[in-house]
Design a protein around this motif. Structure first.
Motif, short mmCIF file in Angstrom:
data_model
loop_
_atom_site.label_atom_id
_atom_site.label_comp_id
_atom_site.label_asym_id
_atom_site.label_seq_id
_atom_site.Cartn_x
_atom_site.Cartn_y
_atom_site.Cartn_z
N UNK A 6 0.83 -1.21 0.00
CA UNK A 6 0.00 0.00 0.00
C UNK A 6 0.86 1.26 0.00
N UNK A 7 2.13 1.14 0.39
CA UNK A 7 3.02 2.30 0.37
C UNK A 7 3.56 2.59 -1.02
N UNK A 8 3.43 1.68 -1.93
CA UNK A 8 3.88 1.87 -3.31
C UNK A 8 2.94 2.82 -4.02
N UNK A 9 3.51 3.75 -4.81
CA UNK A 9 2.71 4.74 -5.53
C UNK A 9 2.21 4.24 -6.89
N UNK A 10 2.48 2.99 -7.23
CA UNK A 10 1.98 2.42 -8.48
C UNK A 10 0.45 2.47 -8.47
N UNK A 11 -0.18 2.86 -9.57
CA UNK A 11 -1.65 2.96 -9.60
C UNK A 11 -2.33 1.66 -9.15
N UNK A 12 -3.44 1.81 -8.43
CA UNK A 12 -4.14 0.64 -7.89
C UNK A 12 -4.56 -0.34 -8.98
#
Length: 355
Positions: free
Chosen positions: A203-209
């Protein structure tokens, strides 16, 4: 963050409680993910190859604003401004400098003089011996299961050869996602594990959901190693775009290659002269052909399209084979806590087998 349960030469060297490294993935390993890893007790590494000099400085300052814990920056050793970027790390007190290629001995010496831990990534025992002789403090070795640029040898065979070759801490990468893997790597003699895809899927990754959901739907056979994207073996998800690149001739790939090279030049704020100098350095360091160097300029643009813009029809999605066994999106803290707890339990259980 849980209390330290496993102490290794790497945790002592870097000053983190847990022997878990979040690798420097272009467009993925930004300040939020790095700080999340650092605050959870692991070593987070900023990916600077896709950043301009100014963007890197801004990212370092942002990480320092989010955490007081040690973190690292991944650098391109063959970049024309590598010495300037190393000076940036020195000026801001970054703890670890990691490299995708072997940095020159004088660059290693400069970093070490200022207390920075130098950790190149290597793909063979002979490369580990070389950088260790030059003064590297640790190495990361990635087996063929890993995502992004990768080699043909699996971690289980590559890791022992590297451990036999050097006496500095070795971080094992490629195929790790849980505490059993960490326990196995430590049993081999490694000092920790590095993970990319597993941290991308947090969830800390900024990759789009929507992109994360696409990753979560993949199986163990849904990655492919191709050289059609940038001229070098590159493991990524088996998407329709990648399959079309595999089937397209070099002539038909020429126009898109030129277009994406221009986009990369613009996004990186580089002149054509700087681009040519970087290409020359790449050719000298890696022995790539002119065609491969032209393709290499495509990679940042195509990865950005998928991992930042969320356009999976126009971008590529680097991924390790481990994507096929990941089914959730924890925070970095939840992930590291359970990996370390499971590894410690596994090691205690294994010790009971000794008579």
């Amino acid at each position: 963050m849980i209390e330290q349960q496993i102490r290794t030469p790497f945790t002592d060297l870097v000053g983190v409680p847990h022997p878990v490294v979040q690798t420097g993935m272009g467009w993925v390993s930004g300040p939020r993910l790095v700080a999340g890893t650092a605050n959870a007790g692991g070593l987070g590494i900023l990916a600077s190859a896709t950043m301009t000099f100014a963007e890197l400085e801004k990212a370092i300052i942002e990480v320092k604003g989010r955490t007081d814990a040690p973190f690292g920056v991944n650098l391109r050793a063959d970049a024309a401004d590598a010495p300037d970027r190393c000076r940036l790390l020195i000026d801001h007190g970054v703890k670890v400098a990691s490299f995708a290629l072997a940095p020159k001995p004088e660059l290693i010496a400069t970093l070490k003089e200022h207390g920075i831990v130098v950790m190149p990534s290597i793909g063979a025992a002979k490369h580990a011996k070389k950088v260790a002789a030059w003064g590297a403090d640790a190495v990361m070795v990635q087996g063929g299961e890993g995502g992004g640029h990768t080699g043909p040898i699996p971690t289980t065979l590559l890791l022992p050869t590297v451990l036999d070759a050097v006496d500095i801490p070795v971080i094992a990468a490629g195929g790790f996602f849980d505490g059993r893997g960490l326990a196995a790597a430590l049993s081999y003699g490694a000092a920790g594990v590095g993970m990319g895809t597993r941290f991308l899927l947090t969830r800390d990754s900024a990759v789009p959901d929507a992109v994360k959901e696409l990753y979560l739907r993949q199986g163990l056979t849904d990655t492919v190693v191709t050289a059609k994207v940038d001229g070098m073996p590159h493991r990524m998800l088996r998407t329709p775009l990648v399959e079309s690149l595999e089937e397209t001739s070099a002539v038909r790939r020429l126009a898109p290659t030129v277009r994406r090279t221009v986009e990369f030049k613009r996004d990186a704020e580089m002149s054509w002269l700087q681009l040519a100098r970087d290409g020359r350095s790449m050719k000298k360091a890696q022995g790539r052909s002119l065609a491969q160097m032209a393709l290499a300029a495509n990679t940042p643009t195509m990865l950005k399209a998928g991992l930042v813009d969320g356009d999976t029809s126009a971008g590529v999605l680097a991924s390790g084979q481990v994507v096929g066994v990941i089914d959730d999106l924890p925070t970095c803290e939840e992930l590291i806590d359970r990996i370390v707890t499971q590894a410690a339990a596994q090691l205690r259980r294994g010790a009971g087998y000794v008579v």
